[in-house]
Scaffold this active site. Structure first.
Site, PDB file in Angstrom:
ATOM      1  N   ASP A  91     -44.250 -27.740  22.741  1.00 18.98           N
ATOM      2  CA  ASP A  91     -44.685 -29.195  23.002  1.00 18.98           C
ATOM      3  C   ASP A  91     -46.077 -29.055  23.707  1.00 18.98           C
ATOM      4  O   ASP A  91     -46.364 -28.086  24.296  1.00 18.98           O
ATOM      5  CB  ASP A  91     -43.544 -30.029  23.711  1.00 18.98           C
ATOM      6  CG  ASP A  91     -43.040 -29.342  25.026  1.00 18.98           C
ATOM      7  OD1 ASP A  91     -43.708 -28.463  25.518  1.00 18.98           O
ATOM      8  OD2 ASP A  91     -42.022 -29.881  25.515  1.00 18.98           O
ATOM      9  N   ASP A 264     -35.507 -32.198  17.592  1.00 16.53           N
ATOM     10  CA  ASP A 264     -35.139 -31.024  18.606  1.00 16.53           C
ATOM     11  C   ASP A 264     -34.599 -31.727  19.773  1.00 16.53           C
ATOM     12  O   ASP A 264     -34.868 -33.158  19.831  1.00 16.53           O
ATOM     13  CB  ASP A 264     -36.668 -30.506  19.164  1.00 16.53           C
ATOM     14  CG  ASP A 264     -37.233 -31.447  20.279  1.00 16.53           C
ATOM     15  OD1 ASP A 264     -36.924 -31.219  21.498  1.00 16.53           O
ATOM     16  OD2 ASP A 264     -37.802 -32.177  19.969  1.00 16.53           O
ATOM     17  N   CYS A 302     -14.502 -25.965  11.298  1.00 14.13           N
ATOM     18  CA  CYS A 302     -15.338 -25.241  11.580  1.00 14.13           C
ATOM     19  C   CYS A 302     -15.243 -23.770  11.254  1.00 14.13           C
ATOM     20  O   CYS A 302     -14.384 -23.089  11.598  1.00 14.13           O
ATOM     21  CB  CYS A 302     -16.141 -25.307  12.958  1.00 14.13           C
ATOM     22  SG  CYS A 302     -17.467 -24.445  13.512  1.00 14.13           S
ATOM     23  N   CYS A 304     -17.559 -21.273  12.482  1.00 16.26           N
ATOM     24  CA  CYS A 304     -18.326 -20.518  13.115  1.00 16.26           C
ATOM     25  C   CYS A 304     -17.592 -19.378  13.840  1.00 16.26           C
ATOM     26  O   CYS A 304     -16.408 -19.141  14.042  1.00 16.26           O
ATOM     27  CB  CYS A 304     -19.006 -21.474  14.536  1.00 16.26           C
ATOM     28  SG  CYS A 304     -17.913 -21.751  15.892  1.00 16.26           S
ATOM     29  N   CYS A 307     -14.885 -20.406  16.760  1.00 16.16           N
ATOM     30  CA  CYS A 307     -13.685 -21.020  16.162  1.00 16.16           C
ATOM     31  C   CYS A 307     -12.909 -20.138  15.427  1.00 16.16           C
ATOM     32  O   CYS A 307     -11.759 -20.298  15.021  1.00 16.16           O
ATOM     33  CB  CYS A 307     -14.123 -22.273  15.237  1.00 16.16           C
ATOM     34  SG  CYS A 307     -14.696 -23.641  16.051  1.00 16.16           S
ATOM     35  N   HIS A 333     -21.045 -22.652  19.592  1.00 10.41           N
ATOM     36  CA  HIS A 333     -20.447 -23.392  18.713  1.00 10.41           C
ATOM     37  C   HIS A 333     -21.260 -24.864  18.431  1.00 10.41           C
ATOM     38  O   HIS A 333     -21.448 -25.467  17.123  1.00 10.41           O
ATOM     39  CB  HIS A 333     -19.069 -24.115  19.293  1.00 10.41           C
ATOM     40  CG  HIS A 333     -18.404 -25.256  18.471  1.00 10.41           C
ATOM     41  ND1 HIS A 333     -17.878 -24.883  17.108  1.00 10.41           N
ATOM     42  CD2 HIS A 333     -18.436 -26.574  18.740  1.00 10.41           C
ATOM     43  CE1 HIS A 333     -17.530 -26.216  16.957  1.00 10.41           C
ATOM     44  NE2 HIS A 333     -17.606 -27.100  17.871  1.00 10.41           N
TER      45      HIS A 333
END
Length: 371
Positions: A91, A264, A302, A304, A307, A333
């Site tokens: 930025d 973002d 989930c 991931c 999980c 997560h």
């Protein structure tokens, strides 16, 4: 950078795209994890790659103050400094200059401000911001702007928009690195005519991409969506559109439906450090006592790493014991959740069922259909 629109939705402004930078190809719409100080908090670059991150954001203001852009440049740029081989966006530093500086003076030349770290006096103007970002070596960089506070008077916003347009022109003249892509930032607060003026000024400068700034700064979400409704159509169809600082699931859906390509936000990592996680059934505050003997995963839907391997009870224990692993797991997560949600959104655009998917997600998550 090259950007290609692959498909447009029939019943909204949503679109699929490919964004190509020197460090890889990014499918859009995309969510970019925030690595403020050359790190996404608690995560290694390898872990970010494993959960599917293709581009992350670094902060010009913070990296200028510490360790200093010259240090990063000597290291070979941000990519080598932090061992991240995929794309980076920085930025302009404008938001932090205006939000973190206790004492600041805005002049046509730029902004003089005091560091939030040690109170030392500094100056950043359009040319300085570009110099810093050129040294950092990000793939995509931003023009220097004033992030207008909410609320703000019409006269204040008008003067700020006109100055930001002049700064944008100076940024474009100062930008010398052909390997970096420079975006302009549309400002204007909640005033339609000033958003139109800002967009017109920036489009006339022919930037390679356009950011929409000054939103998600305290205004009601319906106001943000209204601004997007009349601002996005003013921006070139063939160039990427980036909604700055927005990352809640509902706002991502609403932004995508209005034609936004890039998002973002610090939200997923910030709430993770407070013991809160996203699930398809809504937010879950895993540090709460009710999960002390809950041996199920954070989110049953989930897949991931977290999980698949850890329970709510264990993660709650870690967080309450102030073990760093706890907030690492909630961070992994949450970022996986948003990156995977973006995949599902892209599939829905491709399949022509984005509105139906949004309605289904909102109902499951517990969002009200207000807008």
């Amino acid at each position: 950078m090259r950007f290609e629109v692959l498909k447009k939705a029939e019943n909204s402004r949503a679109r699929l795209g490919l964004l190509q930078t020197p460090h890889g190809t990014i499918e859009t719409p995309v969510f970019m994890p925030v690595g403020t100080q050359a790190t996404v908090k608690t995560m290694t670059p390898e872990e970010l790659e494993q959960i599917g991150a293709k581009i992350i954001l670094g902060n010009t203001y913070h990296l200028y103050l510490r360790p200093g852009h010259k240090v990063v440049e000597e290291a070979g740029g941000l990519h080598k400094f932090m061992n991240w081989n995929r794309s980076i966006l920085t930025d302009s530093g404008g938001y932090q200059v205006f939000s973190l500086g206790e004492l600041r003076e805005i002049r046509e030349e730029g902004v003089t401000f005091r560091s939030h770290i040690d109170g030392s006096l500094h100056f950043i103007g359009p040319e300085t911001s570009i110099e810093i970002q050129n040294a950092l070596g990000a793939d995509i960089i931003m023009s220097f702007d004033e992030c207008i506070p909410y609320p703000a008077t019409y006269d204040y916003v008008k003067n700020s928009v006109q100055r930001t347009s002049r700064w944008a022109e100076r940024c474009k003249k100062a930008h010398v690195n052909p390997k970096q892509t420079l975006f302009g930032i549309v400002q204007g607060g909640l005033y339609k005519d000033l958003r139109e003026e800002s967009a017109k000024d920036l489009v006339s400068l022919d930037f390679e991409g356009y950011s929409i700034g000054g939103l998600s700064v305290g205004e009601p979400k319906e106001n943000m969506y209204e601004v997007l409704d009349y601002t996005v159509p003013l921006l070139p169809e063939e160039k990427p559109r980036y909604l700055m600082g927005v990352g809640s699931p509902d706002a991502i859906f609403e932004g995508v439906l209005r034609g936004i390509d890039m998002f973002d936000c610090v939200l997923p990592t910030r709430i993770a450090r407070n013991g809160t996680v996203f699930t398809r059934k809504g937010k879950l505050v895993v540090r709460n006592a009710v999960y002390a003997r809950d041996f199920s995963p954070l989110d049953h839907d989930c897949d991931c790493y977290v999980c698949r391997n850890y329970t709510r009870a264990y993660i709650r224990h870690l967080i309450n014991a102030k073990e760093v692993l706890g907030i690492r797991l909630t961070t992994i997560h949450n970022l996986y959740f948003l990156l995977n949600l973006m995949k599902d959104i892209r599939r829905a655009i491709e399949g022509g069922y984005l509105s139906e998917f949004k309605n289904e997600f909102f109902e499951s998550f517990g969002y009200k259909q207000e807008f």
